[in-house]
Design a protein around this motif. Structure first.
Motif, PDB file in Angstrom:
ATOM      1  N   ASP A   1      50.119 -14.861  43.841  1.00 55.75           N
ATOM      2  CA  ASP A   1      51.071 -14.691  42.750  1.00 55.75           C
ATOM      3  C   ASP A   1      52.154 -15.767  42.857  1.00 55.75           C
ATOM      4  O   ASP A   1      52.761 -15.946  43.917  1.00 55.75           O
ATOM      5  CB  ASP A   1      51.694 -13.296  42.860  1.00 55.75           C
ATOM      6  N   LEU A   2      52.400 -16.480  41.766  1.00 55.73           N
ATOM      7  CA  LEU A   2      53.412 -17.534  41.749  1.00 55.73           C
ATOM      8  C   LEU A   2      54.794 -17.011  42.138  1.00 55.73           C
ATOM      9  O   LEU A   2      55.608 -17.747  42.705  1.00 55.73           O
ATOM     10  CB  LEU A   2      53.453 -18.194  40.365  1.00 55.73           C
ATOM     11  N   ALA A   3      55.071 -15.756  41.880  1.00 56.18           N
ATOM     12  CA  ALA A   3      56.372 -15.177  42.227  1.00 56.18           C
ATOM     13  C   ALA A   3      56.656 -15.250  43.726  1.00 56.18           C
ATOM     14  O   ALA A   3      57.810 -15.208  44.140  1.00 56.18           O
ATOM     15  CB  ALA A   3      56.464 -13.734  41.733  1.00 56.18           C
ATOM     16  N   LEU A   4      55.618 -15.393  44.541  1.00 53.91           N
ATOM     17  CA  LEU A   4      55.839 -15.521  45.992  1.00 53.91           C
ATOM     18  C   LEU A   4      56.680 -16.743  46.340  1.00 53.91           C
ATOM     19  O   LEU A   4      57.335 -16.765  47.374  1.00 53.91           O
ATOM     20  CB  LEU A   4      54.505 -15.574  46.736  1.00 53.91           C
ATOM     21  N   ALA A   5      56.693 -17.730  45.452  1.00 54.84           N
ATOM     22  CA  ALA A   5      57.525 -18.919  45.694  1.00 54.84           C
ATOM     23  C   ALA A   5      59.006 -18.565  45.714  1.00 54.84           C
ATOM     24  O   ALA A   5      59.812 -19.291  46.301  1.00 54.84           O
ATOM     25  CB  ALA A   5      57.256 -19.972  44.627  1.00 54.84           C
ATOM     26  N   LEU A   6      59.369 -17.447  45.085  1.00 53.61           N
ATOM     27  CA  LEU A   6      60.772 -17.005  45.046  1.00 53.61           C
ATOM     28  C   LEU A   6      61.070 -15.935  46.096  1.00 53.61           C
ATOM     29  O   LEU A   6      62.215 -15.541  46.251  1.00 53.61           O
ATOM     30  CB  LEU A   6      61.105 -16.459  43.658  1.00 53.61           C
ATOM     31  N   ALA A   7      60.059 -15.475  46.787  1.00 53.14           N
ATOM     32  CA  ALA A   7      60.220 -14.427  47.792  1.00 53.14           C
ATOM     33  C   ALA A   7      60.682 -15.040  49.110  1.00 53.14           C
ATOM     34  O   ALA A   7      60.572 -16.253  49.308  1.00 53.14           O
ATOM     35  CB  ALA A   7      58.897 -13.692  47.991  1.00 53.14           C
ATOM     36  N   PRO A   8      61.179 -14.217  50.015  1.00 52.62           N
ATOM     37  CA  PRO A   8      61.510 -14.743  51.343  1.00 52.62           C
ATOM     38  C   PRO A   8      60.260 -15.350  51.990  1.00 52.62           C
ATOM     39  O   PRO A   8      59.147 -14.838  51.796  1.00 52.62           O
ATOM     40  CB  PRO A   8      61.965 -13.501  52.113  1.00 52.62           C
ATOM     41  N   PRO A   9      60.429 -16.418  52.741  1.00 54.38           N
ATOM     42  CA  PRO A   9      59.271 -17.058  53.374  1.00 54.38           C
ATOM     43  C   PRO A   9      58.399 -16.098  54.184  1.00 54.38           C
ATOM     44  O   PRO A   9      57.176 -16.223  54.179  1.00 54.38           O
ATOM     45  CB  PRO A   9      59.891 -18.138  54.257  1.00 54.38           C
ATOM     46  N   ALA A  10      59.004 -15.140  54.858  1.00 52.32           N
ATOM     47  CA  ALA A  10      58.218 -14.202  55.663  1.00 52.32           C
ATOM     48  C   ALA A  10      57.323 -13.328  54.797  1.00 52.32           C
ATOM     49  O   ALA A  10      56.212 -12.980  55.199  1.00 52.32           O
ATOM     50  CB  ALA A  10      59.135 -13.334  56.517  1.00 52.32           C
ATOM     51  N   ALA A  11      57.766 -12.977  53.602  1.00 52.42           N
ATOM     52  CA  ALA A  11      56.938 -12.189  52.697  1.00 52.42           C
ATOM     53  C   ALA A  11      55.748 -13.025  52.224  1.00 52.42           C
ATOM     54  O   ALA A  11      54.615 -12.543  52.176  1.00 52.42           O
ATOM     55  CB  ALA A  11      57.755 -11.701  51.504  1.00 52.42           C
ATOM     56  N   PHE A  12      55.998 -14.272  51.887  1.00 53.03           N
ATOM     57  CA  PHE A  12      54.921 -15.185  51.507  1.00 53.03           C
ATOM     58  C   PHE A  12      53.918 -15.315  52.654  1.00 53.03           C
ATOM     59  O   PHE A  12      52.703 -15.244  52.452  1.00 53.03           O
ATOM     60  CB  PHE A  12      55.502 -16.547  51.138  1.00 53.03           C
ATOM     61  N   GLU A  13      54.424 -15.482  53.870  1.00 54.27           N
ATOM     62  CA  GLU A  13      53.554 -15.635  55.036  1.00 54.27           C
ATOM     63  C   GLU A  13      52.705 -14.386  55.254  1.00 54.27           C
ATOM     64  O   GLU A  13      51.516 -14.481  55.559  1.00 54.27           O
ATOM     65  CB  GLU A  13      54.376 -15.939  56.280  1.00 54.27           C
ATOM     66  N   TYR A  14      53.313 -13.210  55.080  1.00 50.88           N
ATOM     67  CA  TYR A  14      52.552 -11.972  55.227  1.00 50.88           C
ATOM     68  C   TYR A  14      51.386 -11.926  54.244  1.00 50.88           C
ATOM     69  O   TYR A  14      50.251 -11.620  54.630  1.00 50.88           O
ATOM     70  CB  TYR A  14      53.447 -10.738  55.045  1.00 50.88           C
ATOM     71  N   VAL A  15      51.624 -12.244  52.991  1.00 51.67           N
ATOM     72  CA  VAL A  15      50.551 -12.196  51.986  1.00 51.67           C
ATOM     73  C   VAL A  15      49.462 -13.210  52.354  1.00 51.67           C
ATOM     74  O   VAL A  15      48.265 -12.900  52.277  1.00 51.67           O
ATOM     75  CB  VAL A  15      51.096 -12.449  50.568  1.00 51.67           C
ATOM     76  N   LEU A  16      49.857 -14.381  52.774  1.00 47.39           N
ATOM     77  CA  LEU A  16      48.889 -15.399  53.159  1.00 47.39           C
ATOM     78  C   LEU A  16      48.041 -14.930  54.341  1.00 47.39           C
ATOM     79  O   LEU A  16      46.805 -15.019  54.316  1.00 47.39           O
ATOM     80  CB  LEU A  16      49.620 -16.705  53.491  1.00 47.39           C
ATOM     81  N   VAL A  17      48.687 -14.415  55.373  1.00 41.25           N
ATOM     82  CA  VAL A  17      47.957 -13.912  56.548  1.00 41.25           C
ATOM     83  C   VAL A  17      47.043 -12.760  56.149  1.00 41.25           C
ATOM     84  O   VAL A  17      45.885 -12.691  56.577  1.00 41.25           O
ATOM     85  CB  VAL A  17      48.939 -13.498  57.665  1.00 41.25           C
ATOM     86  N   HIS A  18      47.555 -11.842  55.327  1.00 40.45           N
ATOM     87  CA  HIS A  18      46.772 -10.704  54.862  1.00 40.45           C
ATOM     88  C   HIS A  18      45.477 -11.190  54.209  1.00 40.45           C
ATOM     89  O   HIS A  18      44.377 -10.715  54.543  1.00 40.45           O
ATOM     90  CB  HIS A  18      47.613  -9.894  53.867  1.00 40.45           C
ATOM     91  N   GLU A  19      45.597 -12.130  53.292  1.00 40.39           N
ATOM     92  CA  GLU A  19      44.404 -12.615  52.593  1.00 40.39           C
ATOM     93  C   GLU A  19      43.474 -13.377  53.524  1.00 40.39           C
ATOM     94  O   GLU A  19      42.251 -13.235  53.447  1.00 40.39           O
ATOM     95  CB  GLU A  19      44.798 -13.457  51.377  1.00 40.39           C
ATOM     96  N   LEU A  20      44.017 -14.184  54.413  1.00 44.53           N
ATOM     97  CA  LEU A  20      43.171 -14.911  55.364  1.00 44.53           C
ATOM     98  C   LEU A  20      42.428 -13.955  56.293  1.00 44.53           C
ATOM     99  O   LEU A  20      41.279 -14.224  56.667  1.00 44.53           O
ATOM    100  CB  LEU A  20      44.008 -15.907  56.168  1.00 44.53           C
ATOM    101  N   CYS A  21      43.047 -12.844  56.649  1.00 44.11           N
ATOM    102  CA  CYS A  21      42.370 -11.869  57.503  1.00 44.11           C
ATOM    103  C   CYS A  21      41.176 -11.241  56.797  1.00 44.11           C
ATOM    104  O   CYS A  21      40.252 -10.742  57.459  1.00 44.11           O
ATOM    105  CB  CYS A  21      43.350 -10.807  57.997  1.00 44.11           C
ATOM    106  N   HIS A  22      41.162 -11.290  55.475  1.00 46.01           N
ATOM    107  CA  HIS A  22      39.989 -10.796  54.747  1.00 46.01           C
ATOM    108  C   HIS A  22      38.766 -11.696  54.974  1.00 46.01           C
ATOM    109  O   HIS A  22      37.633 -11.273  54.724  1.00 46.01           O
ATOM    110  CB  HIS A  22      40.284 -10.657  53.261  1.00 46.01           C
ATOM    111  N   LEU A  23      38.975 -12.909  55.457  1.00 47.94           N
ATOM    112  CA  LEU A  23      37.837 -13.751  55.838  1.00 47.94           C
ATOM    113  C   LEU A  23      37.149 -13.191  57.076  1.00 47.94           C
ATOM    114  O   LEU A  23      35.956 -13.430  57.291  1.00 47.94           O
ATOM    115  CB  LEU A  23      38.292 -15.190  56.094  1.00 47.94           C
ATOM    116  N   ILE A  24      37.898 -12.449  57.882  1.00 48.19           N
ATOM    117  CA  ILE A  24      37.365 -11.844  59.110  1.00 48.19           C
ATOM    118  C   ILE A  24      36.855 -10.438  58.837  1.00 48.19           C
ATOM    119  O   ILE A  24      35.784 -10.052  59.303  1.00 48.19           O
ATOM    120  CB  ILE A  24      38.458 -11.819  60.201  1.00 48.19           C
TER     121      ILE A  24
END
Length: 78
Positions: A13-36
């Motif tokens: 979601d483009l809105a993540l660009a306005l979120a705190p960096p840690a929230a963006f990082e959580y979403v990124l890690v969450h999605e990458l963990c779906h590769l596992i």
């Protein structure tokens, strides 16, 4: 906030660009963990926990404050 297709294509979601960096990082890690683990099983959450121990705090922020970020993005885009 994010998704991962069966082909491994991630969308965020483009809105993540306005979120705190840690929230963006959580979403990124969450999605990458779906590769596992392509699910939300306990094994999936162990992968998230291993890579981003503060995930609960960021998920809470997204649930409580995330809609304000989405509204701000809509306002900025006019």
């Amino acid at each position: 906030w994010g998704s991962l297709s069966a082909a491994g294509v991630m969308s965020l979601d483009l809105a993540l660009a306005l979120a705190p960096p840690a929230a963006f990082e959580y979403v990124l890690v969450h999605e990458l963990c779906h590769l596992i683990q392509a699910n939300h099983s306990p094994a999936f959450w162990r992968e998230v926990e291993h890579r981003f121990p503060a995930w609960r705090t960021q998920r809470h922020w997204l649930r409580e404050d995330g809609m304000a970020v989405k509204r701000e993005l809509r306002r900025l885009l006019g």
